[in-house]
Design a protein around this motif. Structure first.
Motif, short mmCIF file in Angstrom:
data_model
loop_
_atom_site.label_atom_id
_atom_site.label_comp_id
_atom_site.label_asym_id
_atom_site.label_seq_id
_atom_site.Cartn_x
_atom_site.Cartn_y
_atom_site.Cartn_z
N ILE A 52 0.84 -1.20 0.00
CA ILE A 52 0.00 0.00 0.00
C ILE A 52 0.87 1.25 0.00
N LEU A 53 1.89 1.29 0.85
CA LEU A 53 2.78 2.45 0.87
C LEU A 53 3.50 2.60 -0.46
N ASP B 144 4.16 7.41 -5.21
CA ASP B 144 4.28 8.34 -6.32
C ASP B 144 2.98 9.07 -6.68
N LYS B 145 1.87 8.70 -6.00
CA LYS B 145 0.60 9.29 -6.41
C LYS B 145 -0.46 9.04 -5.34
N GLY C 159 -7.98 2.11 -6.56
CA GLY C 159 -6.75 2.46 -7.27
C GLY C 159 -5.53 1.83 -6.63
N ILE C 160 -5.51 1.78 -5.31
CA ILE C 160 -4.40 1.13 -4.59
C ILE C 160 -4.39 -0.36 -4.92
N ALA C 161 -5.55 -1.00 -4.82
CA ALA C 161 -5.63 -2.44 -5.09
C ALA C 161 -5.20 -2.75 -6.52
N GLU C 162 -5.60 -1.93 -7.48
CA GLU C 162 -5.22 -2.14 -8.87
C GLU C 162 -3.73 -1.95 -9.08
N GLU C 163 -3.13 -0.95 -8.43
CA GLU C 163 -1.69 -0.72 -8.52
C GLU C 163 -0.92 -1.90 -7.96
N LYS D 155 6.36 10.05 7.51
CA LYS D 155 6.59 8.86 8.33
C LYS D 155 6.39 7.59 7.50
N GLY D 156 5.37 7.57 6.66
CA GLY D 156 5.13 6.42 5.79
C GLY D 156 6.23 6.25 4.78
N ARG D 157 6.71 7.35 4.22
CA ARG D 157 7.81 7.30 3.24
C ARG D 157 9.08 6.73 3.89
#
Length: 118
Positions: A19-20, A25-26, A32-36, A89-91
């Motif tokens: 997920i992260l 990048d977007k 959209g997350i699941a598809e990526e 923090k996530g990055r």
């Protein structure tokens, strides 16, 4: 689990990592997350809605991501969607995890479990 010395964090679960990575990048909405994730893994990883939304809820609480009000133009949007963005923090967490995984891959190559680098 031992802390990840690169960022002082514990290793991420695969769901959180993917997920992260998808948000790196977007900004994206849940689908959209699941598809990526599915596209990036060649279909090897499919996130069920339960897995995805439970992870997103926990990640919001931990400050790894945040909901954003920035939206695409109305003709490209569905008002029911919630959009997420990675936080600093996530990055840092996903970067530290990538370093940890890279060390694992190096070790696997040293043990002749993977072909030499391409």
């Amino acid at each position: 689990m031992a802390p990840n010395s690169a960022a002082g964090t514990k290793p991420l679960t695969s769901s959180v990592f993917y997920i992260l990575l998808a948000l790196a990048d977007k900004d994206r909405h849940g689908l959209g997350i699941a598809e990526e994730v599915e596209g990036r893994t060649g279909g090897d990883v499919e996130m069920s809605p339960g897995t995805l939304y439970n992870a997103l809820r926990k990640m919001l609480a931990e400050g790894l991501i945040e909901e954003t009000l920035d939206r695409p133009p109305p003709e490209e949007d569905d008002p029911r969607r919630r959009y997420y963005r990675i936080t600093e923090k996530g990055r840092q967490a996903v970067s530290a995890e990538a370093v940890r995984l890279d060390r694992v891959v190096v070790a696997a190559r040293e043990k002749d479990l993977l072909p030499a680098e391409r």
